[in-house]
Design an enzyme around this catalytic site. Sequence first.
Site, PDB file in Angstrom:
ATOM      1  N   ASN A   2       0.797  -1.234   0.000  1.00 11.43           N
ATOM      2  CA  ASN A   2       0.000   0.000   0.000  1.00 11.43           C
ATOM      3  C   ASN A   2       0.827   1.281   0.000  1.00 11.43           C
ATOM      4  O   ASN A   2       0.351   2.315  -0.436  1.00 11.43           O
ATOM      5  CB  ASN A   2      -1.032  -0.002   1.150  1.00 11.43           C
ATOM      6  CG  ASN A   2      -0.390  -0.088   2.506  1.00 11.43           C
ATOM      7  OD1 ASN A   2       0.778  -0.461   2.632  1.00 11.43           O
ATOM      8  ND2 ASN A   2      -1.137   0.258   3.535  1.00 11.43           N
ATOM      9  N   GLU A  19       5.189  -3.327  12.331  1.00 10.37           N
ATOM     10  CA  GLU A  19       4.119  -2.325  12.206  1.00 10.37           C
ATOM     11  C   GLU A  19       2.946  -3.066  11.582  1.00 10.37           C
ATOM     12  O   GLU A  19       2.975  -3.421  10.409  1.00 10.37           O
ATOM     13  CB  GLU A  19       4.630  -1.164  11.346  1.00 10.37           C
ATOM     14  CG  GLU A  19       3.830   0.102  11.513  1.00 10.37           C
ATOM     15  CD  GLU A  19       2.804   0.270  10.431  1.00 10.37           C
ATOM     16  OE1 GLU A  19       1.631  -0.117  10.694  1.00 10.37           O
ATOM     17  OE2 GLU A  19       3.142   0.759   9.347  1.00 10.37           O
ATOM     18  N   GLU A  59     -10.603  -4.480  10.503  1.00 13.34           N
ATOM     19  CA  GLU A  59     -10.086  -3.467   9.582  1.00 13.34           C
ATOM     20  C   GLU A  59     -10.676  -3.730   8.186  1.00 13.34           C
ATOM     21  O   GLU A  59     -10.589  -4.846   7.672  1.00 13.34           O
ATOM     22  CB  GLU A  59      -8.555  -3.601   9.550  1.00 13.34           C
ATOM     23  CG  GLU A  59      -7.848  -2.503   8.841  1.00 13.34           C
ATOM     24  CD  GLU A  59      -6.314  -2.689   8.897  1.00 13.34           C
ATOM     25  OE1 GLU A  59      -5.823  -3.838   8.916  1.00 13.34           O
ATOM     26  OE2 GLU A  59      -5.622  -1.666   8.922  1.00 13.34           O
ATOM     27  N   SER A  79       0.247  -7.440   7.931  1.00 10.83           N
ATOM     28  CA  SER A  79      -0.889  -7.833   8.770  1.00 10.83           C
ATOM     29  C   SER A  79      -0.434  -8.346  10.142  1.00 10.83           C
ATOM     30  O   SER A  79       0.691  -8.837  10.309  1.00 10.83           O
ATOM     31  CB  SER A  79      -1.688  -8.938   8.078  1.00 10.83           C
ATOM     32  OG  SER A  79      -0.935 -10.123   8.082  1.00 10.83           O
ATOM     33  N   CYS A 121      -3.023   1.711   6.934  1.00 13.65           N
ATOM     34  CA  CYS A 121      -3.177   1.131   8.285  1.00 13.65           C
ATOM     35  C   CYS A 121      -3.748   2.130   9.285  1.00 13.65           C
ATOM     36  O   CYS A 121      -4.372   1.724  10.259  1.00 13.65           O
ATOM     37  CB  CYS A 121      -1.837   0.647   8.818  1.00 13.65           C
ATOM     38  SG  CYS A 121      -1.053  -0.521   7.753  1.00 13.65           S
TER      39      CYS A 121
HETATM   40  C1  SIN Z   1       0.581   2.640   6.742  1.00 16.56           C
HETATM   41  O1  SIN Z   1      -0.327   2.259   6.047  1.00 16.56           O
HETATM   42  O2  SIN Z   1       0.857   2.079   7.771  1.00 16.56           O
HETATM   43  C2  SIN Z   1       1.417   3.847   6.365  1.00 16.56           C
HETATM   44  C3  SIN Z   1       0.747   5.098   6.640  1.00 16.56           C
HETATM   45  C4  SIN Z   1       1.658   6.248   6.948  1.00 16.56           C
HETATM   46  O3  SIN Z   1       2.881   6.123   6.982  1.00 16.56           O
HETATM   47  O4  SIN Z   1       1.118   7.323   7.174  1.00 16.56           O
END
Ligand code: SIN
Length: 480
Positions: free
Chosen positions: A152, A250, A383, A229, A284
């Site tokens: 993403n 993360e 989510e 994930s 995320c």
């Molecule tokens: C993510 O989807 O975790 C990245 C979003 C971000 O760095 O703002």
Amino acid sequence: MSEAKKYLININGEWTGGDLDTKNVVNPANQEVIGTVPNGGAKETELAIQAAHEAFYDWSRLTAYERAKYLKKFHQLMLDNQEELAKMMTLEMGKPIEESRGEVVYAASFVEWFAEEGKRIYGSVTPTHASDKRLQVWKKPVGVVGAITPWNFPAAMLTRKMAPALAVGCTVIMKPSGDSPLTAVKMMELFEEAGFPKGVVNLLTGSSSEIAETMMKNEKVSKITFTGSTEVGKLLIRQSADKVKKLSLELGGHAPFIVLEDANVDQAVKGLIASKFRNSGQTCICANRVYVHEKIYDEFTDKFAKEVEKLKVGNGINDDVKIGPLINKDGYEKVKRHVDDALDKGAEAVTGAKPYENDTDGFFYTPTVLKNIDPSMVIMQEETFGPVAPIQKISSDEEGIKYANDTPYGLAAYVYTDNVARGTKFIEQLNFGIVGWNNGAPSAAQVPFGGMKESGLGREGGHEGIEAFVESQYVAIGME
Ligand code: SIN
């Protein structure tokens, strides 16, 4: 029809992998194959590990100032190649081109910031308890790092991991997602152009599970840093046990977005548009569930829905598009399942709640606002990763805090109130690694990004994001 371009991997400064099976990289806006990448596995991973291991000695002995020069050159090259990187990103994963351009700048900002921060890795001299001893703490790079990233954010998730690692003297194997590896290929070309010595940065594509497992088993790899994930994160934690491999994770989020009755409604609408529809809802830290005080529920929902209806859906390569396709059929099915479940349980569609008709075979979903939401709906528990905003009514601060925290996830949360005492109380009680107070776009290079609870381990970005790539070595010096 012309054959799709065959891209390669890079190990020890050599472009290689032309003899391997390939995986197609597909444009999610129209299902066209835009290129192929090698299906690397254990053998290629071992070679990359060896290269990174051999490069570590010299790279880690450069001064932080020398390493910063390489990183700054790479930073400038990213900016010089912004348009090419952005187009590649949009083609391979569908992000609207304006956002892709923004992601290149965001990705480059990590490189610039960490190039400087590498100069500020301070050890210490501690007052001694014995006159014949001196006590020091040294900081040392952890060693070879495996950086495994999601589809993403094809550029920023790499630089958020690689820039701090490289700045302190680690060498890196990057493993981008199989769904969006071509931005990383282009970045590898830029690492080369910036003159990074052979083996300092290596690029693998192929089976994520095989590559990760090989890195986990090899003691020359000191650390794995992963975004993805929670399910895969848990697997990596289990796999890391045998070699006590260091991990930064993360993982998933399920962000609550709370709007209290004293909030500036227009500001909150703007914030929710920014948070919810970034990358078509595939982020995320995207707001996933919205809680609005009953006194402003109707006003907020109507204003928000009107703004949502203005968002143009389509192929992200067109400049005016704000909502691109979902990454693939699974992503699309999940969004549909969440919306259908909510409607079955009594939700009402204010706008959207249907696939977006198109003639290009893309997995588009119409930006959607749902009201009459209750906590039993799947969308309030999982989510969604899509352009859907479910809005639930709340009647008190306590209720907002209770619903917000009622999740195993703890990545990001948002609260809108103009009352400082109320906002402070929310911050004290929200169990999330990131809180946006009257702000829907909190990310930046110089601040810690990461989650509490099942949203991860450690932080990326900011000083904590560079400390993750050094180890403390305590030295006791005996004196005459
Ligand atoms: C993510 O989807 O975790 C990245 C979003 C971000 O760095 O703002």
